[in-house]
Design a protein around this motif. Structure first.
Motif, PDB file in Angstrom:
ATOM      1  N   PRO A  72      39.187  45.230  50.419  1.00 35.78           N
ATOM      2  CA  PRO A  72      39.776  45.937  51.555  1.00 35.78           C
ATOM      3  C   PRO A  72      40.935  45.184  52.209  1.00 35.78           C
ATOM      4  CG  PRO A  72      37.379  46.026  51.666  1.00 35.78           C
ATOM      5  CD  PRO A  72      37.719  45.057  50.569  1.00 35.78           C
ATOM      6  N   GLU A  73      40.973  43.865  52.055  1.00 35.64           N
ATOM      7  CA  GLU A  73      42.032  43.075  52.684  1.00 35.64           C
ATOM      8  C   GLU A  73      43.344  43.148  51.922  1.00 35.64           C
ATOM      9  OE1 GLU A  73      40.354  39.195  52.810  1.00 35.64           O
ATOM     10  OE2 GLU A  73      38.848  39.693  54.338  1.00 35.64           O
ATOM     11  N   ILE A  74      43.296  43.492  50.619  1.00 33.54           N
ATOM     12  CA  ILE A  74      44.523  43.463  49.819  1.00 33.54           C
ATOM     13  C   ILE A  74      44.847  44.797  49.162  1.00 33.54           C
ATOM     14  CG2 ILE A  74      44.233  41.006  49.341  1.00 33.54           C
ATOM     15  CD1 ILE A  74      43.404  41.780  46.479  1.00 33.54           C
ATOM     16  N   VAL A  75      44.024  45.831  49.398  1.00 31.17           N
ATOM     17  CA  VAL A  75      44.194  47.090  48.685  1.00 31.17           C
ATOM     18  C   VAL A  75      45.591  47.666  48.859  1.00 31.17           C
ATOM     19  CG1 VAL A  75      43.216  48.448  50.585  1.00 31.17           C
ATOM     20  CG2 VAL A  75      43.183  49.363  48.240  1.00 31.17           C
ATOM     21  N   ASP A  76      46.199  47.496  50.030  1.00 28.58           N
ATOM     22  CA  ASP A  76      47.511  48.078  50.295  1.00 28.58           C
ATOM     23  C   ASP A  76      48.655  47.099  50.059  1.00 28.58           C
ATOM     24  OD1 ASP A  76      46.456  50.579  51.080  1.00 28.58           O
ATOM     25  OD2 ASP A  76      46.017  49.782  53.081  1.00 28.58           O
ATOM     26  N   SER A  77      48.339  45.907  49.596  1.00 34.69           N
ATOM     27  CA  SER A  77      49.385  44.911  49.363  1.00 34.69           C
ATOM     28  C   SER A  77      50.141  45.214  48.074  1.00 34.69           C
ATOM     29  CB  SER A  77      48.770  43.512  49.274  1.00 34.69           C
ATOM     30  OG  SER A  77      49.748  42.565  48.859  1.00 34.69           O
ATOM     31  N   PRO A  78      51.479  45.141  48.106  1.00 35.94           N
ATOM     32  CA  PRO A  78      52.249  45.329  46.865  1.00 35.94           C
ATOM     33  C   PRO A  78      52.311  44.068  46.015  1.00 35.94           C
ATOM     34  CG  PRO A  78      53.744  44.943  48.693  1.00 35.94           C
ATOM     35  CD  PRO A  78      52.346  44.953  49.288  1.00 35.94           C
ATOM     36  N   GLU A  79      51.765  42.963  46.496  1.00 31.31           N
ATOM     37  CA  GLU A  79      51.994  41.676  45.848  1.00 31.31           C
ATOM     38  C   GLU A  79      51.286  41.541  44.514  1.00 31.31           C
ATOM     39  OE1 GLU A  79      51.113  38.555  48.563  1.00 31.31           O
ATOM     40  OE2 GLU A  79      52.677  39.125  49.988  1.00 31.31           O
ATOM     41  N   TRP A  80      50.246  42.342  44.258  1.00 32.07           N
ATOM     42  CA  TRP A  80      49.552  42.236  42.970  1.00 32.07           C
ATOM     43  C   TRP A  80      50.032  43.268  41.960  1.00 32.07           C
ATOM     44  CZ3 TRP A  80      46.544  46.655  42.170  1.00 32.07           C
ATOM     45  CH2 TRP A  80      46.110  47.341  43.324  1.00 32.07           C
ATOM     46  N   LYS A  81      51.078  44.013  42.314  1.00 31.62           N
ATOM     47  CA  LYS A  81      51.655  45.013  41.413  1.00 31.62           C
ATOM     48  C   LYS A  81      53.073  44.598  41.026  1.00 31.62           C
ATOM     49  CE  LYS A  81      49.123  48.605  43.903  1.00 31.62           C
ATOM     50  NZ  LYS A  81      49.263  49.748  44.822  1.00 31.62           N
ATOM     51  N   ILE A  82      53.384  44.694  39.759  1.00 32.17           N
ATOM     52  CA  ILE A  82      54.722  44.389  39.250  1.00 32.17           C
ATOM     53  C   ILE A  82      55.262  45.638  38.561  1.00 32.17           C
ATOM     54  CG2 ILE A  82      56.083  42.994  37.655  1.00 32.17           C
ATOM     55  CD1 ILE A  82      54.035  40.771  37.986  1.00 32.17           C
ATOM     56  N   GLU A  83      56.355  46.173  39.085  1.00 33.98           N
ATOM     57  CA  GLU A  83      56.988  47.345  38.502  1.00 33.98           C
ATOM     58  C   GLU A  83      58.098  46.896  37.554  1.00 33.98           C
ATOM     59  OE1 GLU A  83      56.204  50.510  39.053  1.00 33.98           O
ATOM     60  OE2 GLU A  83      54.851  50.378  40.794  1.00 33.98           O
ATOM     61  N   LEU A  84      58.008  47.316  36.295  1.00 33.62           N
ATOM     62  CA  LEU A  84      59.070  47.008  35.356  1.00 33.62           C
ATOM     63  C   LEU A  84      60.355  47.728  35.768  1.00 33.62           C
ATOM     64  CD1 LEU A  84      57.239  47.267  31.902  1.00 33.62           C
ATOM     65  CD2 LEU A  84      57.743  45.218  33.237  1.00 33.62           C
ATOM     66  N   THR A  85      61.467  47.029  35.680  1.00 39.47           N
ATOM     67  CA  THR A  85      62.760  47.620  35.996  1.00 39.47           C
ATOM     68  C   THR A  85      63.295  48.356  34.765  1.00 39.47           C
ATOM     69  OG1 THR A  85      64.036  45.705  35.242  1.00 39.47           O
ATOM     70  CG2 THR A  85      63.225  45.668  37.527  1.00 39.47           C
ATOM     71  N   PRO A  86      64.307  49.221  34.932  1.00 38.28           N
ATOM     72  CA  PRO A  86      64.921  49.856  33.749  1.00 38.28           C
ATOM     73  C   PRO A  86      65.433  48.825  32.744  1.00 38.28           C
ATOM     74  CG  PRO A  86      65.594  50.998  35.747  1.00 38.28           C
ATOM     75  CD  PRO A  86      64.836  49.780  36.187  1.00 38.28           C
ATOM     76  N   GLY A 138      36.249  57.020  35.187  1.00 35.48           N
ATOM     77  CA  GLY A 138      36.854  55.916  34.448  1.00 35.48           C
ATOM     78  C   GLY A 138      37.683  54.999  35.319  1.00 35.48           C
ATOM     79  N   VAL A 139      37.340  54.897  36.599  1.00 35.98           N
ATOM     80  CA  VAL A 139      38.088  54.040  37.515  1.00 35.98           C
ATOM     81  C   VAL A 139      37.744  52.574  37.247  1.00 35.98           C
ATOM     82  CG1 VAL A 139      38.504  53.461  39.940  1.00 35.98           C
ATOM     83  CG2 VAL A 139      38.128  55.848  39.266  1.00 35.98           C
ATOM     84  N   SER A 140      38.763  51.744  37.125  1.00 38.96           N
ATOM     85  CA  SER A 140      38.547  50.308  36.973  1.00 38.96           C
ATOM     86  C   SER A 140      38.309  49.700  38.344  1.00 38.96           C
ATOM     87  CB  SER A 140      39.765  49.650  36.327  1.00 38.96           C
ATOM     88  OG  SER A 140      39.628  48.239  36.314  1.00 38.96           O
ATOM     89  N   THR A 141      37.235  48.918  38.485  1.00 37.37           N
ATOM     90  CA  THR A 141      36.939  48.250  39.740  1.00 37.37           C
ATOM     91  C   THR A 141      36.786  46.764  39.474  1.00 37.37           C
ATOM     92  OG1 THR A 141      34.524  48.444  39.614  1.00 37.37           O
ATOM     93  CG2 THR A 141      35.723  50.326  40.500  1.00 37.37           C
ATOM     94  N   ASN A 156      28.993  45.114  43.940  1.00 37.94           N
ATOM     95  CA  ASN A 156      29.180  46.548  44.169  1.00 37.94           C
ATOM     96  C   ASN A 156      29.429  46.904  45.634  1.00 37.94           C
ATOM     97  OD1 ASN A 156      28.543  48.149  41.513  1.00 37.94           O
ATOM     98  ND2 ASN A 156      27.072  46.460  41.567  1.00 37.94           N
ATOM     99  N   SER A 157      29.512  45.908  46.493  1.00 38.96           N
ATOM    100  CA  SER A 157      29.713  46.164  47.921  1.00 38.96           C
ATOM    101  C   SER A 157      31.160  46.552  48.210  1.00 38.96           C
ATOM    102  CB  SER A 157      29.356  44.912  48.724  1.00 38.96           C
ATOM    103  OG  SER A 157      29.813  45.037  50.059  1.00 38.96           O
ATOM    104  N   PRO A 158      31.373  47.583  49.035  1.00 37.03           N
ATOM    105  CA  PRO A 158      32.746  47.943  49.424  1.00 37.03           C
ATOM    106  C   PRO A 158      33.455  46.832  50.186  1.00 37.03           C
ATOM    107  CG  PRO A 158      31.121  49.162  50.730  1.00 37.03           C
ATOM    108  CD  PRO A 158      30.374  48.492  49.635  1.00 37.03           C
ATOM    109  N   ASP A 159      32.713  45.838  50.662  1.00 43.92           N
ATOM    110  CA  ASP A 159      33.342  44.696  51.324  1.00 43.92           C
ATOM    111  C   ASP A 159      34.115  43.819  50.347  1.00 43.92           C
ATOM    112  OD1 ASP A 159      32.252  45.473  53.738  1.00 43.92           O
ATOM    113  OD2 ASP A 159      30.502  44.170  53.546  1.00 43.92           O
ATOM    114  N   PHE A 160      33.855  43.964  49.040  1.00 44.81           N
ATOM    115  CA  PHE A 160      34.472  43.097  48.033  1.00 44.81           C
ATOM    116  C   PHE A 160      35.302  43.848  46.994  1.00 44.81           C
ATOM    117  CE2 PHE A 160      30.904  40.696  49.677  1.00 44.81           C
ATOM    118  CZ  PHE A 160      31.420  39.422  49.805  1.00 44.81           C
ATOM    119  N   VAL A 161      34.976  45.097  46.719  1.00 41.67           N
ATOM    120  CA  VAL A 161      35.525  45.825  45.574  1.00 41.67           C
ATOM    121  C   VAL A 161      36.971  46.264  45.803  1.00 41.67           C
ATOM    122  CG1 VAL A 161      35.332  47.998  44.299  1.00 41.67           C
ATOM    123  CG2 VAL A 161      33.297  46.612  44.727  1.00 41.67           C
TER     124      VAL A 161
END
Length: 329
Positions: free
Chosen positions: A14-28, A164-167, A256-261
């Motif tokens: 829950p602390e990082i779900v909205d952070s963009p820092e763990w996502k890398i978008e490939l450029t054209p 089929g959601v990855s958690t 499986n706790s929503p505090d961690f997933v």
């Protein structure tokens, strides 16, 4: 004595779900580099083992992928890379491009048979309760576990119709919470446990490794309850103790706790890279489209890292392919 580890890998979903820092978008530009590199290796009879990084040059993306490896080892322990152009590729071309990307992160190893360097994660209609069936071969829910490599990569070709959601969870954060709540059970989890490789019925299918171990101030984890529960089928492997069962029950509760997933809904072209010593992953059950060409398909790559990770000895030899053997090839 087990202690709180902390650090950047001790995140909570829950602390990082909205952070963009763990996502890398490939450029054209990155995507075009991949297309050009693919053309250099796209021959029908070209074997994966014959392809090296030099055969798949990535002038600017290479440094991004080096940063992925650093994040896996010294950061949060996971990265989501987005934008691989799978929609324009044949199955063989997607495999080749993914292989080339993986070579910049680690050294691929086989996963089941000697030639299974890339595995398609599809529902094969097998019985989940068969002790020799591995969970990825079914559409059933997968409980939290770590794979038998330094890093696991999953490239999404097609998601499921439903589910089929990855958690994922931070093994470090969960470990630290167990230390706070039940230090007695934390000690149990740091003992050596029997694990089942499910590679057959002989002694080579069974090995011992702690679920948690600290080495050099870092935490390492190896867990898969189904593979621990089935280990007593091995000759000379004892039944689980009451304390071990209680320890795993608490570990599963926190995993499986929503505090961690942290949940990830894959889109075509996403690659999830996970450090198996820092991250535990699971998957919800899923339902496929009826048309064969639309069924869920992920491609899995197992990698070892050509750098000193400071692993405890049991972790060096506990996987399907010992690290030393993989890196000497």
């Amino acid at each position: 004595m087990a202690r709180v580890i902390g650090g950047p890998a001790a995140w909570r979903g829950p602390e990082i779900v909205d952070s963009p820092e763990w996502k890398i978008e490939l450029t054209p530009e990155h995507v075009e580099e991949l297309r050009v590199a693919l053309r250099g290796i796209d021959q029908p009879d070209r074997s994966l083992r014959s392809i090296t990084r030099d055969d798949f040059p990535l002038p600017t993306l290479a440094s991004v992928l080096a940063g992925v490896q650093d994040e896996l080892v010294d950061g949060r322990g996971f990265v989501l890379l987005r934008g691989v152009p799978v929609d324009e590729l044949s199955e063989r071309q997607a495999e080749l491009m993914y292989w080339g990307i993986g070579l910049y992160v680690g050294v691929p190893i086989h996963q089941k048979g000697e030639d299974d360097l890339l595995l398609h994660i599809r529902d094969m209609g097998l019985d989940r309760n068969d002790p020799l069936v591995r969970g990825f071969q079914t559409s059933a829910r997968l409980d939290y576990h770590a794979d038998s490599s330094d890093v696991v990569g999953l490239l999404c070709i097609r998601p499921a119709m439903r589910g089929g959601v990855s958690t994922i969870v931070s093994a470090v954060a969960v470990h630290d919470e167990i230390v706070r709540r039940r230090p007695d059970l934390a000690e149990v989890l740091h003992e050596r446990w029997w694990h089942d490789r499910r590679s057959g019925d002989g002694p080579e299918s069974f090995f011992q490794c702690p679920i948690f171990a600290e080495e050099g101030g870092k935490l390492f984890a190896h867990y898969g309850r189904a593979y621990i529960d089935s280990a007593p089928r091995g000759e000379g492997v004892p039944d689980l103790t009451a304390a071990q069962v209680e320890a795993m029950d608490l570990l599963d509760e926190l995993d499986n706790s929503p505090d961690f997933v942290l949940n990830m809904n894959f889109a075509p072209g996403d690659i999830q890279f996970l450090n198996n010593y820092r991250i535990m992953h699971a998957r919800t059950d899923y339902e496929d489209y009826p048309e064969p060409e639309r069924k869920r398909d992920l491609i899995r790559l197992w990698l070892v890292l050509d750098r000193d990770l400071g692993l405890p000895p049991d972790f060096e030899a506990g996987g399907i392919t010992p690290r030393s053997a993989a890196l000497s090839r």
